[in-house]
Design a protein around this motif. Structure first.
Motif, PDB file in Angstrom:
ATOM      1  N   HIS A   1       0.805  -1.222   0.000  1.00 58.06           N
ATOM      2  CA  HIS A   1       0.000   0.000   0.000  1.00 58.06           C
ATOM      3  C   HIS A   1       0.837   1.270   0.000  1.00 58.06           C
ATOM      4  O   HIS A   1       0.295   2.363   0.068  1.00 58.06           O
ATOM      5  CB  HIS A   1      -0.938  -0.002   1.220  1.00 58.06           C
ATOM      6  CG  HIS A   1      -1.960  -1.092   1.189  1.00 58.06           C
ATOM      7  ND1 HIS A   1      -2.027  -2.095   2.126  1.00 58.06           N
ATOM      8  CD2 HIS A   1      -2.951  -1.353   0.307  1.00 58.06           C
ATOM      9  CE1 HIS A   1      -3.020  -2.912   1.840  1.00 58.06           C
ATOM     10  NE2 HIS A   1      -3.590  -2.489   0.736  1.00 58.06           N
TER      11      HIS A   1
ATOM     12  N   TRP B   1      -5.698  -7.659   2.002  1.00 57.67           N
ATOM     13  CA  TRP B   1      -4.482  -7.375   2.755  1.00 57.67           C
ATOM     14  C   TRP B   1      -4.691  -6.302   3.813  1.00 57.67           C
ATOM     15  O   TRP B   1      -4.059  -6.329   4.873  1.00 57.67           O
ATOM     16  CB  TRP B   1      -3.359  -6.978   1.796  1.00 57.67           C
ATOM     17  CG  TRP B   1      -2.780  -8.196   1.146  1.00 57.67           C
ATOM     18  CD1 TRP B   1      -3.014  -8.655  -0.114  1.00 57.67           C
ATOM     19  CD2 TRP B   1      -1.901  -9.140   1.768  1.00 57.67           C
ATOM     20  NE1 TRP B   1      -2.330  -9.828  -0.322  1.00 57.67           N
ATOM     21  CE2 TRP B   1      -1.635 -10.149   0.809  1.00 57.67           C
ATOM     22  CE3 TRP B   1      -1.304  -9.234   3.015  1.00 57.67           C
ATOM     23  CZ2 TRP B   1      -0.812 -11.235   1.077  1.00 57.67           C
ATOM     24  CZ3 TRP B   1      -0.481 -10.315   3.294  1.00 57.67           C
ATOM     25  CH2 TRP B   1      -0.232 -11.295   2.330  1.00 57.67           C
ATOM     26  N   GLU B   2      -5.606  -5.383   3.562  1.00 60.82           N
ATOM     27  CA  GLU B   2      -5.935  -4.399   4.591  1.00 60.82           C
ATOM     28  C   GLU B   2      -6.590  -5.066   5.794  1.00 60.82           C
ATOM     29  O   GLU B   2      -6.265  -4.774   6.947  1.00 60.82           O
ATOM     30  CB  GLU B   2      -6.871  -3.344   4.003  1.00 60.82           C
ATOM     31  CG  GLU B   2      -7.215  -2.221   4.971  1.00 60.82           C
ATOM     32  CD  GLU B   2      -8.139  -1.179   4.364  1.00 60.82           C
ATOM     33  OE1 GLU B   2      -8.683  -0.378   5.127  1.00 60.82           O
ATOM     34  OE2 GLU B   2      -8.312  -1.189   3.126  1.00 60.82           O
TER      35      GLU B   2
ATOM     36  N   ASP C   1      -6.581  -5.414  -2.356  1.00 61.69           N
ATOM     37  CA  ASP C   1      -6.357  -4.360  -1.367  1.00 61.69           C
ATOM     38  C   ASP C   1      -7.141  -4.607  -0.087  1.00 61.69           C
ATOM     39  O   ASP C   1      -6.610  -4.478   1.021  1.00 61.69           O
ATOM     40  CB  ASP C   1      -6.735  -2.994  -1.954  1.00 61.69           C
ATOM     41  CG  ASP C   1      -5.732  -2.506  -2.981  1.00 61.69           C
ATOM     42  OD1 ASP C   1      -4.595  -3.009  -2.972  1.00 61.69           O
ATOM     43  OD2 ASP C   1      -6.085  -1.629  -3.791  1.00 61.69           O
ATOM     44  N   LYS C   2      -8.412  -4.972  -0.234  1.00 61.65           N
ATOM     45  CA  LYS C   2      -9.244  -5.190   0.960  1.00 61.65           C
ATOM     46  C   LYS C   2      -8.796  -6.413   1.745  1.00 61.65           C
ATOM     47  O   LYS C   2      -8.822  -6.418   2.987  1.00 61.65           O
ATOM     48  CB  LYS C   2     -10.715  -5.303   0.557  1.00 61.65           C
ATOM     49  CG  LYS C   2     -11.341  -3.977   0.169  1.00 61.65           C
ATOM     50  CD  LYS C   2     -12.824  -4.100  -0.098  1.00 61.65           C
ATOM     51  CE  LYS C   2     -13.447  -2.728  -0.376  1.00 61.65           C
ATOM     52  NZ  LYS C   2     -14.901  -2.828  -0.653  1.00 61.65           N
TER      53      LYS C   2
ATOM     54  N   GLY D   1       2.944  -4.030  -5.474  1.00 59.90           N
ATOM     55  CA  GLY D   1       2.037  -2.903  -5.375  1.00 59.90           C
ATOM     56  C   GLY D   1       2.189  -1.926  -6.527  1.00 59.90           C
ATOM     57  O   GLY D   1       1.226  -1.264  -6.933  1.00 59.90           O
TER      58      GLY D   1
ATOM     59  N   GLN E   1      -8.166  -5.538  -8.067  1.00 58.07           N
ATOM     60  CA  GLN E   1      -7.483  -4.572  -7.206  1.00 58.07           C
ATOM     61  C   GLN E   1      -8.237  -4.356  -5.910  1.00 58.07           C
ATOM     62  O   GLN E   1      -7.635  -4.298  -4.824  1.00 58.07           O
ATOM     63  CB  GLN E   1      -7.333  -3.235  -7.945  1.00 58.07           C
ATOM     64  CG  GLN E   1      -6.228  -3.202  -8.963  1.00 58.07           C
ATOM     65  CD  GLN E   1      -5.898  -1.790  -9.399  1.00 58.07           C
ATOM     66  OE1 GLN E   1      -5.934  -0.861  -8.596  1.00 58.07           O
ATOM     67  NE2 GLN E   1      -5.582  -1.618 -10.672  1.00 58.07           N
ATOM     68  N   GLU E   2      -9.549  -4.252  -6.013  1.00 61.79           N
ATOM     69  CA  GLU E   2     -10.364  -4.032  -4.826  1.00 61.79           C
ATOM     70  C   GLU E   2     -10.252  -5.205  -3.857  1.00 61.79           C
ATOM     71  O   GLU E   2     -10.085  -5.012  -2.648  1.00 61.79           O
ATOM     72  CB  GLU E   2     -11.824  -3.805  -5.222  1.00 61.79           C
ATOM     73  CG  GLU E   2     -12.726  -3.496  -4.039  1.00 61.79           C
ATOM     74  CD  GLU E   2     -14.174  -3.262  -4.452  1.00 61.79           C
ATOM     75  OE1 GLU E   2     -14.969  -2.885  -3.576  1.00 61.79           O
ATOM     76  OE2 GLU E   2     -14.499  -3.459  -5.644  1.00 61.79           O
TER      77      GLU E   2
ATOM     78  N   ARG F   1      -0.124  -4.568  -9.832  1.00 61.04           N
ATOM     79  CA  ARG F   1      -1.494  -4.056  -9.899  1.00 61.04           C
ATOM     80  C   ARG F   1      -1.773  -3.287 -11.197  1.00 61.04           C
ATOM     81  O   ARG F   1      -2.908  -2.913 -11.450  1.00 61.04           O
ATOM     82  CB  ARG F   1      -1.808  -3.193  -8.684  1.00 61.04           C
ATOM     83  CG  ARG F   1      -1.093  -1.881  -8.661  1.00 61.04           C
ATOM     84  CD  ARG F   1      -1.618  -0.956  -7.572  1.00 61.04           C
ATOM     85  NE  ARG F   1      -1.336  -1.428  -6.232  1.00 61.04           N
ATOM     86  CZ  ARG F   1      -2.286  -1.676  -5.319  1.00 61.04           C
ATOM     87  NH1 ARG F   1      -3.555  -1.529  -5.635  1.00 61.04           N
ATOM     88  NH2 ARG F   1      -1.956  -2.060  -4.112  1.00 61.04           N
TER      89      ARG F   1
END
Length: 422
Positions: free
Chosen positions: A86, A288-289, A285-286, A269, A281-282, A273
């Motif tokens: 990120h 790993w977040e 990202d979500k 990253g 991508q969504e 991507r």
């Protein structure tokens, strides 16, 4: 079954504390979880001394958890990869010189400064310590913790270039710190006379350069695989496998896993991507977040619960408070000197030194490294002092860095307005 019981306990406590913090305290999640865990641990310590059976059982469960192994070989790889994933690679590239200088030269300089000051002051408390053990403490306490930094500083209202410097430095200097610690620990175990300068240098380079090389290979290889397909389920699984397999491979190759995961995360990253669909991508990202948030919560709850099993005497507490000042002074010098040299080539904001010094938070990595020390060394002293510095760093520095940044920024804006020609 004991492992499952320990994991269940941590998960339940983390969820409960996260709810209480969000509902009532409204503190940054890292700080809120640490505060609640520490307060609970202190209460449990008191009940444990009264012989309450349930509390003794909880302490036994916490004691079965190998904090060093759980963090350094499991959790850290996933959290560092998420941090690198990120991070804005383009912004990091523009700040690469200060980031690399602070994470290498700054960490080494801080290690020596902390070790020297501790070596001089410890005899005043009747606790003389060999210089090699002071170097071990300097190595484990000098890296700023990316987990604590990412959880606090990104919400502190700091200017973007300065935020990139702090976050980028923290992602790299923990790997450098781990390499320095491993090298000094080898010397402490074998004795300085048993290892040549070449052997020590070779060990350092294998850990550091090997970790970077492995991270580059994993990053570019993973990016190629991600670009060749378009299926979010498979792509999320690939990133998960890359971290799990890559960290295990780093251990087998005796290279730095933290450095490898940071490099792999930044490259994927930035490159991986590029050709991902918006849906992929969504999900990536979500995923790993969310994973980062869960591991972060477990980590700081576990750090708080360690109070149940640590042997921190009043004398160690006093030395720890002194060490807080020594570590901050070393941070000031190890940041100030590189910035003074770098300022000859590029411009820094007036507040850079203050924010970089006070924003250099210590966290779980320092505690994990201290707990990895063998019992033949002054482990209890170093663990106790480390814990005091880390708690002060997260609670005091973490709570005040945001208001400090806002105050300095407002002051700078007022000064700029006052100097404008009328």
């Amino acid at each position: 079954m004991e492992l499952y019981t320990a994991f269940s306990l941590l998960l339940v406590v983390a969820a409960a504390f996260a709810y209480l913090n969000f509902r009532f305290l409204h503190l940054p999640s890292t700080i809120g979880l640490m505060v609640l865990a520490l307060l609970s641990s202190l209460a449990l310590v008191g009940l444990g001394r009264m012989g309450v059976p349930a509390v003794l059982e909880i302490a036994n469960v916490v004691r079965t958890i190998d904090f060093h192994t759980v963090l350094m070989q499991v959790m850290l790889s996933f959290m560092l990869f998420a941090g690198g994933l990120h991070l804005d690679a383009a912004s990091l590239g523009r700040q690469r010189l200060p980031v690399l200088t602070l994470s290498t030269v700054g960490t080494m300089l801080s290690t020596v400064l902390v070790a020297t000051s501790l070596y001089i002051t410890l005899p005043l408390f009747g606790l003389p310590l060999a210089f090699v053990y002071c170097l071990l403490f300097g190595a484990l306490i000098s890296p700023t913790d990316p987990i604590a930094v990412l959880g606090i500083l990104t919400k502190a209202g700091i200017q973007k270039p300065l935020e990139i410097k702090i976050v980028g430095e923290s992602l790299f200097n923990d790997g450098v710190g781990v390499v320095i610690f491993a090298t000094v620990l080898s010397v402490a175990k074998a004795g300085a006379e048993a290892l040549s300068v070449g052997a020590v240098l070779g060990l350092f380079l294998r850990e550091a350069l090997g970790g970077v090389a492995l991270g580059l290979a994993l990053g570019y290889g993973g990016s190629f695989l991600l670009r060749s397909i378009d299926n979010y389920k498979v792509e999320v699984l690939l990133t998960l496998a890359l971290v799990a397999g890559g960290s295990s491979l780093a251990t087998l190759l005796h290279t730095s896993g933290p450095l490898a995961m940071v490099m792999a995360g930044i490259i994927i990253g930035h490159l991986g991507r590029r050709d991902m669909s918006d849906v992929t991508q969504e999900y990536v990202d979500k995923f790993w977040e969310m994973l980062d948030e869960i591991l972060n919560a477990l980590l700081f709850v576990l750090m708080g619960l360690q109070m149940l099993v640590l042997n921190i005497t009043p004398l160690y507490l006093l030395v720890g408070l002194l060490a807080v000042g020594l570590v901050l002074f070393a941070r000031l010098i190890s940041v100030g000197l590189p910035l003074a040299v770098l300022s000859l080539r590029q411009q820094f904001t007036d507040n850079s030194l203050t924010i970089l010094t006070w924003g250099g938070l210590r966290g779980g990595i320092s505690v994990a490294l201290a707990l990895s020390l063998p019992p033949t060394m002054p482990r209890d002293l170093l663990v106790g002092v480390t814990y005091v510095v880390v708690v002060f760093s997260i609670l005091v520095q973490g709570l005040t860095i945001g208001p400090l940044a806002q105050y300095l920024q407002t002051k700078q804006q007022k000064r700029a307005q006052a100097t404008k020609p009328q």
